[in-house]
Design an enzyme around this catalytic site. Structure first.
Site, PDB file in Angstrom:
ATOM      1  N   ARG A 206       0.831  -1.207   0.000  1.00  0.00           N
ATOM      2  CA  ARG A 206       0.000   0.000   0.000  1.00  0.00           C
ATOM      3  C   ARG A 206       0.865   1.257   0.000  1.00  0.00           C
ATOM      4  NH1 ARG A 206      -3.605  -3.524   3.034  1.00  0.00           N
ATOM      5  NH2 ARG A 206      -2.516  -3.139   4.996  1.00  0.00           N
ATOM      6  N   PHE A 225     -11.652  -5.407  -5.759  1.00  0.00           N
ATOM      7  CA  PHE A 225     -11.622  -6.215  -4.539  1.00  0.00           C
ATOM      8  C   PHE A 225     -11.079  -5.351  -3.404  1.00  0.00           C
ATOM      9  CE2 PHE A 225     -10.619  -8.963  -8.195  1.00  0.00           C
ATOM     10  CZ  PHE A 225     -11.689  -9.844  -8.174  1.00  0.00           C
ATOM     11  N   ASP A 247     -16.215  -3.507  -4.627  1.00  0.00           N
ATOM     12  CA  ASP A 247     -16.264  -4.696  -3.794  1.00  0.00           C
ATOM     13  C   ASP A 247     -17.713  -5.148  -3.711  1.00  0.00           C
ATOM     14  OD1 ASP A 247     -14.043  -5.967  -1.707  1.00  0.00           O
ATOM     15  OD2 ASP A 247     -16.108  -6.349  -1.088  1.00  0.00           O
ATOM     16  N   SER A 248     -17.920  -6.429  -3.428  1.00  0.00           N
ATOM     17  CA  SER A 248     -19.273  -6.965  -3.324  1.00  0.00           C
ATOM     18  C   SER A 248     -19.807  -6.925  -1.900  1.00  0.00           C
ATOM     19  CB  SER A 248     -19.319  -8.403  -3.855  1.00  0.00           C
ATOM     20  OG  SER A 248     -18.430  -9.229  -3.130  1.00  0.00           O
ATOM     21  N   ASP A 301      -6.573  -7.070  -6.267  1.00  0.00           N
ATOM     22  CA  ASP A 301      -6.161  -7.775  -5.051  1.00  0.00           C
ATOM     23  C   ASP A 301      -7.264  -8.751  -4.654  1.00  0.00           C
ATOM     24  OD1 ASP A 301      -4.712  -8.533  -2.839  1.00  0.00           O
ATOM     25  OD2 ASP A 301      -5.333  -6.816  -1.620  1.00  0.00           O
ATOM     26  N   CYS A 341      -2.859 -14.116  -3.675  1.00  0.00           N
ATOM     27  CA  CYS A 341      -2.546 -14.591  -2.320  1.00  0.00           C
ATOM     28  C   CYS A 341      -2.754 -16.097  -2.224  1.00  0.00           C
ATOM     29  CB  CYS A 341      -3.394 -13.861  -1.279  1.00  0.00           C
ATOM     30  SG  CYS A 341      -5.174 -14.173  -1.426  1.00  0.00           S
TER      31      CYS A 341
END
Length: 397
Positions: A206, A225, A247-248, A301, A341
């Protein structure tokens, strides 16, 4: 002490100090869940002291390769003290720190994060679960803190045959925390946030993204995301004039919007889109045909698409698709920060996936950064599986 004997030739990984032994490598022997056992080769050679897990494919997780070491309360105190002392040597620009990182710290299955005055622990293996009370006492003694929250709700518990357990192990009180990261403030809830509450492993990325936004003059940023907007705050700190968080999760986006205000940025510079990322990328691409716009920087991400190597092929298709769309939505010279990830996706495979995405999109790019987890999430020479988070910073040619 119960003994586990391995099949002939299956001792090689332990001799190389790799801490895992799979079910197929065990010739004979059994024990209770989490019980410490002596592991021997087929010819009777001592290999390790390990925790036995009767339901997991990873049947043994090594505590120690020293035949003279005892696995007791003093052992866990030594390991925890050593791990915390290592973090004290790091220049961590935050009051939220990963203190214990499982196998890398010689404590397989144990994750511990510190958020200001609150510890959060995940006990993800049968061995860590068996020693939970001892570990909790050692953590509080080593840190001088009084509050320890348990977040043993990761999928690894299911694989170990262990039930989900969450709540205060020691102390009590509010679970909402405000942390400092670099020059920013971020909020989280240790009882509800992802993982132990937040993605501390992306702390350094970040900061680097904020610097890159400033360096490359990125004015419009699409953060996919986005979760609670860590990369969005970083983009605004880097001087972006427009940032869109996608984002959801409505609650995560609400927290992202709050983070913009908390850090003193103009709310007019940030939008929150409650939507599926894949659908959003496709919609933005379709809008290009009707006067839509591209972006100066895009962050990808995503969550873990491939928890194991067995999921790699399907995950590769998903990673390729979102990266292809992102390449097509970038302005020329635009910046893509893309991550995986997934432990089942090795760094070289991830590079190949992103290269394939660029090829399908008809674009190439300069790799200007290779990204990984922050230093308090270490990987070790003997445990390459610890290299789970990998990322690329790419300038579109």
């Amino acid at each position: 002490m119960k003994k586990i004997t391995l099949r002939a030739g299956k001792e090689r990984s332990l001799l190389k100090r790799h801490p895992w032994v799979f079910e197929s490598s065990v010739a004979r022997g059994s024990a209770d869940s989490g019980e410490t056992v002596r592991v021997e080769s087929a010819d009777g050679q001592f290999l390790a002291w390990a925790a036995f897990s009767p339901q997991s494919q990873i049947r043994l997780r090594a505590w120690s390769f020293d035949a003279g070491e005892r696995i007791d309360a003093a052992f866990f105190k030594r390991r925890i003290d050593k791990a915390i002392a290592m973090r004290a040597r790091l220049a961590i620009a935050s009051d939220a720190v990963r203190l214990i990182h499982g196998e890398a710290d010689g404590l397989p299955g144990l994750i511990v994060d510190r958020y200001v005055d609150t510890l959060v622990a995940q006990f993800g293996s049968a061995g860590a679960e068996r020693w939970k009370a001892t570990i909790a006492d050692a953590l509080l003694a080593a840190t001088g803190l009084t509050r320890l929250y348990e977040r043993s709700d990761a999928q690894a518990r299911e694989w170990e045959g262990l039930p989900v357990q969450t709540g205060w192990l020691r102390g009590e009180g509010e679970t909402a925390v405000t942390i400092r990261e670099h020059d920013w403030q971020l909020t989280l809830d240790v009882a509800e946030g992802h993982k132990t509450g937040y993605y501390l492993d992306q702390r350094d990325s970040r900061r680097r993204f904020a610097d890159a936004v400033r360096q490359y003059g990125c004015h419009s940023v699409l953060n996919c995301f986005s979760y609670t907007g860590g990369f969005s705050v970083a983009a605004l700190a880097g001087g972006a004039s427009e940032v869109i968080s996608v984002d959801s999760s409505g609650p995560a986006l609400a927290r992202a919007t709050a983070h913009v205000a908390l850090n003193g940025f103009d709310a007019g510079r940030h939008q929150a889109w409650d939507a599926d990322v894949n659908a959003t990328l496709r919609r933005c691409l379709e809008e290009l045909k009707h006067g839509g716009r591209r972006f100066d920087a895009i962050v990808l991400d995503p969550p873990k698409f491939a928890p194991t190597v067995a999921h790699a092929e399907r995950a590769a298709r998903a990673y390729k698709d979102i990266n292809r769309l992102a390449f097509m939505l970038l302005n020329e010279g635009g910046l893509l920060y893309t991550f995986s990830c997934s432990g089942g996706i090795a760094p070289d495979l991830f590079h190949k996936i992103v290269a394939g995405a660029g090829l399908d999109a008809g674009v190439d790019g300069y790799i200007v950064e290779r990204l990984s987890a922050a230093a308090d999430h270490p990987q070790t020479v003997c445990f390459p599986e610890g290299d789970y988070l990998k990322g690329l910073g790419i300038l579109k040619r």
